[in-house]
Motif scaffolding. Structure first.
Motif, PDB file in Angstrom:
ATOM      1  N   TYR A   1       0.825  -1.203   0.000  1.00 31.16           N
ATOM      2  CA  TYR A   1       0.000   0.000   0.000  1.00 31.16           C
ATOM      3  C   TYR A   1       0.856   1.247   0.000  1.00 31.16           C
ATOM      4  O   TYR A   1       2.021   1.232   0.375  1.00 31.16           O
ATOM      5  CB  TYR A   1      -0.962   0.015   1.181  1.00 31.16           C
ATOM      6  CG  TYR A   1      -0.314   0.054   2.548  1.00 31.16           C
ATOM      7  CD1 TYR A   1      -0.069   1.254   3.192  1.00 31.16           C
ATOM      8  CD2 TYR A   1       0.037  -1.126   3.203  1.00 31.16           C
ATOM      9  CE1 TYR A   1       0.518   1.290   4.454  1.00 31.16           C
ATOM     10  CE2 TYR A   1       0.619  -1.102   4.460  1.00 31.16           C
ATOM     11  CZ  TYR A   1       0.852   0.119   5.075  1.00 31.16           C
ATOM     12  OH  TYR A   1       1.436   0.147   6.309  1.00 31.16           O
ATOM     13  N   LEU A   2       0.249   2.316  -0.462  1.00 29.20           N
ATOM     14  CA  LEU A   2       0.892   3.616  -0.535  1.00 29.20           C
ATOM     15  C   LEU A   2      -0.095   4.647  -0.040  1.00 29.20           C
ATOM     16  O   LEU A   2      -1.252   4.653  -0.451  1.00 29.20           O
ATOM     17  CB  LEU A   2       1.288   3.922  -1.983  1.00 29.20           C
ATOM     18  CG  LEU A   2       1.771   5.339  -2.288  1.00 29.20           C
ATOM     19  CD1 LEU A   2       3.096   5.623  -1.588  1.00 29.20           C
ATOM     20  CD2 LEU A   2       1.916   5.525  -3.787  1.00 29.20           C
ATOM     21  N   LEU A   3       0.358   5.492   0.844  1.00 30.92           N
ATOM     22  CA  LEU A   3      -0.445   6.602   1.338  1.00 30.92           C
ATOM     23  C   LEU A   3       0.343   7.867   1.059  1.00 30.92           C
ATOM     24  O   LEU A   3       1.390   8.102   1.657  1.00 30.92           O
ATOM     25  CB  LEU A   3      -0.710   6.438   2.835  1.00 30.92           C
ATOM     26  CG  LEU A   3      -1.618   7.451   3.493  1.00 30.92           C
ATOM     27  CD1 LEU A   3      -3.000   7.449   2.844  1.00 30.92           C
ATOM     28  CD2 LEU A   3      -1.743   7.155   4.977  1.00 30.92           C
ATOM     29  N   ASN A   4      -0.122   8.658   0.090  1.00 26.68           N
ATOM     30  CA  ASN A   4       0.547   9.909  -0.256  1.00 26.68           C
ATOM     31  C   ASN A   4      -0.324  11.071   0.198  1.00 26.68           C
ATOM     32  O   ASN A   4      -1.367  11.340  -0.385  1.00 26.68           O
ATOM     33  CB  ASN A   4       0.804   9.996  -1.756  1.00 26.68           C
ATOM     34  CG  ASN A   4       1.483  11.295  -2.116  1.00 26.68           C
ATOM     35  OD1 ASN A   4       2.180  11.893  -1.295  1.00 26.68           O
ATOM     36  ND2 ASN A   4       1.279  11.759  -3.329  1.00 26.68           N
ATOM     37  N   LEU A   5       0.115  11.736   1.244  1.00 27.78           N
ATOM     38  CA  LEU A   5      -0.627  12.862   1.814  1.00 27.78           C
ATOM     39  C   LEU A   5       0.138  14.171   1.662  1.00 27.78           C
ATOM     40  O   LEU A   5      -0.180  15.147   2.331  1.00 27.78           O
ATOM     41  CB  LEU A   5      -0.900  12.589   3.298  1.00 27.78           C
ATOM     42  CG  LEU A   5      -1.665  11.317   3.612  1.00 27.78           C
ATOM     43  CD1 LEU A   5      -1.787  11.114   5.117  1.00 27.78           C
ATOM     44  CD2 LEU A   5      -3.034  11.327   2.948  1.00 27.78           C
TER      45      LEU A   5
ATOM     46  N   TYR B   1      -0.282  21.038  -2.340  1.00 24.54           N
ATOM     47  CA  TYR B   1      -1.382  21.801  -1.742  1.00 24.54           C
ATOM     48  C   TYR B   1      -1.692  21.387  -0.305  1.00 24.54           C
ATOM     49  O   TYR B   1      -2.615  21.897   0.315  1.00 24.54           O
ATOM     50  CB  TYR B   1      -2.643  21.681  -2.599  1.00 24.54           C
ATOM     51  CG  TYR B   1      -3.090  20.260  -2.865  1.00 24.54           C
ATOM     52  CD1 TYR B   1      -3.838  19.544  -1.943  1.00 24.54           C
ATOM     53  CD2 TYR B   1      -2.770  19.643  -4.069  1.00 24.54           C
ATOM     54  CE1 TYR B   1      -4.255  18.245  -2.196  1.00 24.54           C
ATOM     55  CE2 TYR B   1      -3.179  18.345  -4.334  1.00 24.54           C
ATOM     56  CZ  TYR B   1      -3.925  17.667  -3.389  1.00 24.54           C
ATOM     57  OH  TYR B   1      -4.330  16.376  -3.648  1.00 24.54           O
ATOM     58  N   SER B   2      -0.919  20.453   0.244  1.00 22.70           N
ATOM     59  CA  SER B   2      -1.145  19.941   1.601  1.00 22.70           C
ATOM     60  C   SER B   2      -0.206  20.612   2.592  1.00 22.70           C
ATOM     61  O   SER B   2       0.910  20.989   2.250  1.00 22.70           O
ATOM     62  CB  SER B   2      -0.896  18.429   1.599  1.00 22.70           C
ATOM     63  OG  SER B   2      -0.917  17.912   2.908  1.00 22.70           O
ATOM     64  N   CYS B   3      -0.662  20.723   3.835  1.00 24.71           N
ATOM     65  CA  CYS B   3       0.232  21.227   4.889  1.00 24.71           C
ATOM     66  C   CYS B   3       0.878  20.073   5.649  1.00 24.71           C
ATOM     67  O   CYS B   3       1.506  20.281   6.678  1.00 24.71           O
ATOM     68  CB  CYS B   3      -0.506  22.181   5.831  1.00 24.71           C
ATOM     69  SG  CYS B   3      -1.848  21.485   6.786  1.00 24.71           S
ATOM     70  N   LEU B   4       0.741  18.842   5.141  1.00 27.83           N
ATOM     71  CA  LEU B   4       1.409  17.691   5.740  1.00 27.83           C
ATOM     72  C   LEU B   4       2.740  17.456   5.030  1.00 27.83           C
ATOM     73  O   LEU B   4       2.826  17.564   3.809  1.00 27.83           O
ATOM     74  CB  LEU B   4       0.549  16.438   5.621  1.00 27.83           C
ATOM     75  CG  LEU B   4      -0.834  16.493   6.257  1.00 27.83           C
ATOM     76  CD1 LEU B   4      -1.559  15.176   6.049  1.00 27.83           C
ATOM     77  CD2 LEU B   4      -0.753  16.835   7.723  1.00 27.83           C
ATOM     78  N   LYS B   5       3.745  17.120   5.807  1.00 28.57           N
ATOM     79  CA  LYS B   5       5.061  16.814   5.256  1.00 28.57           C
ATOM     80  C   LYS B   5       5.602  15.579   5.963  1.00 28.57           C
ATOM     81  O   LYS B   5       5.383  15.402   7.162  1.00 28.57           O
ATOM     82  CB  LYS B   5       6.039  17.971   5.460  1.00 28.57           C
ATOM     83  CG  LYS B   5       5.601  19.278   4.839  1.00 28.57           C
ATOM     84  CD  LYS B   5       5.480  19.187   3.330  1.00 28.57           C
ATOM     85  CE  LYS B   5       4.911  20.468   2.758  1.00 28.57           C
ATOM     86  NZ  LYS B   5       4.183  20.316   1.536  1.00 28.57           N
ATOM     87  N   VAL B   6       6.309  14.727   5.239  1.00 28.99           N
ATOM     88  CA  VAL B   6       6.941  13.562   5.848  1.00 28.99           C
ATOM     89  C   VAL B   6       8.409  13.896   6.067  1.00 28.99           C
ATOM     90  O   VAL B   6       9.106  14.278   5.133  1.00 28.99           O
ATOM     91  CB  VAL B   6       6.804  12.308   4.960  1.00 28.99           C
ATOM     92  CG1 VAL B   6       7.560  11.138   5.566  1.00 28.99           C
ATOM     93  CG2 VAL B   6       5.337  11.954   4.766  1.00 28.99           C
ATOM     94  N   GLU B   7       8.835  13.762   7.309  1.00 27.52           N
ATOM     95  CA  GLU B   7      10.232  13.999   7.672  1.00 27.52           C
ATOM     96  C   GLU B   7      10.673  12.874   8.582  1.00 27.52           C
ATOM     97  O   GLU B   7      10.144  12.728   9.685  1.00 27.52           O
ATOM     98  CB  GLU B   7      10.382  15.342   8.391  1.00 27.52           C
ATOM     99  CG  GLU B   7      10.010  16.542   7.540  1.00 27.52           C
ATOM    100  CD  GLU B   7      10.072  17.846   8.306  1.00 27.52           C
ATOM    101  OE1 GLU B   7      10.346  17.834   9.519  1.00 27.52           O
ATOM    102  OE2 GLU B   7       9.832  18.893   7.682  1.00 27.52           O
ATOM    103  N   LYS B   8      11.609  12.054   8.128  1.00 33.36           N
ATOM    104  CA  LYS B   8      12.166  10.965   8.932  1.00 33.36           C
ATOM    105  C   LYS B   8      11.074  10.078   9.529  1.00 33.36           C
ATOM    106  O   LYS B   8      10.934  10.005  10.660  1.00 33.36           O
ATOM    107  CB  LYS B   8      13.007  11.505  10.091  1.00 33.36           C
ATOM    108  CG  LYS B   8      14.219  12.277   9.707  1.00 33.36           C
ATOM    109  CD  LYS B   8      14.958  12.685  10.965  1.00 33.36           C
ATOM    110  CE  LYS B   8      16.157  13.523  10.663  1.00 33.36           C
ATOM    111  NZ  LYS B   8      16.823  13.950  11.870  1.00 33.36           N
TER     112      LYS B   8
END
Length: 129
Positions: A37-41, A45-52
């Motif tokens: 599965y893949l969850l791309n949020l 235009y999103s205020c979500l960011k993936v960091e570590k």
């Protein structure tokens, strides 16, 4: 091997499409014995960011260099994205659970060890700071 190379390859292609088209999304793929599965949020235009391995909410005015209009728009877009993806996933999951349970009963299915993985390894943790 505890993953399907085919699923990895196809999921990488889907991830590239989501990035190229600037889309958020949730994708689940299956091949016998495996799912991925893949969850791309994190579209632009999103205020979500993936960091570590963490999902961060970047929604302070300072995160937008004082641009309150963009801040408010990204917050609204993120809330809308999360709501629609979640609502769609829940509705589809309800249907799938009913069908899956019925098929298990009819065919006497035993699944053994299930193998499902997030695309790219471990899923991220959530952080609001």
């Amino acid at each position: 091997m505890d993953f399907s190379p085919k699923l990895k390859r196809v999921m990488a292609q889907i991830k590239d499409i989501l990035q190229k088209e600037d889309l958020g999304g949730m994708v689940v793929l299956h091949t016998p014995g495996y799912s991925e599965y893949l969850l791309n949020l994190t579209p632009s235009y999103s205020c979500l960011k993936v960091e570590k391995d963490q999902i961060r909410v970047l929604s302070k005015l300072t995160d937008y260099d004082g641009d309150q209009k963009q801040q408010i728009q990204h917050q609204a877009n993120t809330a809308n994205m999360l709501s629609l993806i979640t609502e769609t996933a829940v509705n589809q999951t309800r249907v799938l659970m009913q069908v899956s349970n019925a098929v298990d009963v009819v065919v006497g299915a035993e699944h053994g060890k299930l193998r499902h993985r997030p695309h790219g390894g471990k899923g991220p943790k959530f952080s609001d700071n």
